[in-house]
Design an enzyme around this catalytic site. Sequence first.
Site, PDB file in Angstrom:
ATOM      1  N   SER A 161     -13.212 -59.337 -33.900  1.00 45.56           N
ATOM      2  CA  SER A 161     -13.206 -57.883 -34.038  1.00 45.56           C
ATOM      3  C   SER A 161     -13.297 -57.161 -32.701  1.00 45.56           C
ATOM      4  O   SER A 161     -13.946 -57.633 -31.765  1.00 45.56           O
ATOM      5  CB  SER A 161     -14.388 -57.437 -34.917  1.00 45.56           C
TER       6      SER A 161
ATOM      7  N   HIS B  89     -18.912 -54.391 -40.886  1.00 46.00           N
ATOM      8  CA  HIS B  89     -19.128 -55.810 -41.185  1.00 46.00           C
ATOM      9  C   HIS B  89     -20.596 -56.134 -41.443  1.00 46.00           C
ATOM     10  O   HIS B  89     -20.913 -56.894 -42.364  1.00 46.00           O
ATOM     11  CB  HIS B  89     -18.577 -56.672 -40.043  1.00 46.00           C
TER      12      HIS B  89
END
Length: 443
Positions: free
Chosen positions: A320, A382
């Site tokens: 990410s 997340h």
Amino acid sequence: MTPPDWLAQGVSLLRPGAKAARPRTTMERLKATLRHDEEAMSPRMLRQSLKDLQAIVDPLVSEVEGGRRAQAMMDWYAGASTPQRRDLWLLMSERFVADPEHVKEAQAQFAAAVGTPDEAAAEVLYRRATVSPRRRLLQRFSANPEGVRFLVDMRAEFQPQLKTDKRLLALDVEMEYMFSTWFDVGFLELQRITWDSPASLVEKLIKYEAVHDIRSWSDVKNRLDSDRRCYGFFHPRLPQEPLIFVEVALMNEIATSITPLLDESAAPADLDKATTAIFYSISNTQTGLKGVSFGDSLIKHVVETLKHEFPRLKTFATLSPIPGLRAWLSKNAPAELLKAWERADELPDGAPERRALMGWAARYLGDELKDGRPLDPVARFHLGNGACVERLNWAADPSAKGARQSFGLMVNYLYDLKRLDKHRALLAQGKIPIAKAVRELYL
């Protein structure tokens, strides 16, 4: 106000630095005879538009007739200018509110009934009293085959104006509430998107990809074929329109750089031996659905789908970006380090500046909270889904965008399926779940 007073006030507005009068409310405009220069609709046009909106939710008309009137309004809207549309938004926001006297009365009855056998019935009456006619108006539009698309696009259109015009907030909140119901995960369908999907759908992936820009048709083919998977959530009222999609790479280890994942010439992984699924891009596509959460459910569904197809998969992680890192560092890190990090790609392994950047980034991800939630938007997503900060990766994104966001750093969030609830509980306590290796990077 005497003539000299209003004349003096008018002249004062012509002076440099004079304060402009506040915008009139729709109530003030509806009672007026002339419009001001900044107003798109005249009072007469505004009254007619209000009448047309009220006719849509007239309790004496059938659903069919209400739908026909909603269609007529949608047809008008399609040809209206942005200022005219804005006037319509204001009418929907300011004029379709719950009756305050009715709400006050129902609230008093509920308060009096608390603790008595009549409490439940009083609560129902109170809840009904607080429901605005605006909600019924939105429902009438949604019944049209194109109504949901119309409303989602409408909300997207006025999003940029919310910061400067709070009068639209009531409409925005009402639409977000309604969309959260209409787009509940129970109504969504998970679909795999492949190279053989309709070209119009593949084109939308290119359009909406928000993490790593798709450079060409061969690039998008690389992301859909062989050892790659792409899944999206779809709603029956928005066919061939992914609401959110995730791109996955199947590998034998946790990825530490985006470069090989985007390399079109890289050899594909052996799917029979793949043990790791890397979520390397998640993109929402509909601005009008802001505030409606799909990501948590999407990842859960994709994990279950992948486990069924590839039983050997044991590790589920992301690679990410860290979009808020550089802006945070610019406010908190020493100037001499910021200057050195401008050439981060040139720093050797043992450079103290390199060690410092990793340490600052680890603290940003592991400690920085706002209102009890992770400061970084991707981390917030997340970690809120139960992942933990697993590993920081140096020079993982060498693109110009990667440098602008995080001096090239990327992070792996690990989805340990046995610890998701534990991680959520930690986060609820204001503690970010973070791997020991990342915490050891702290300075």
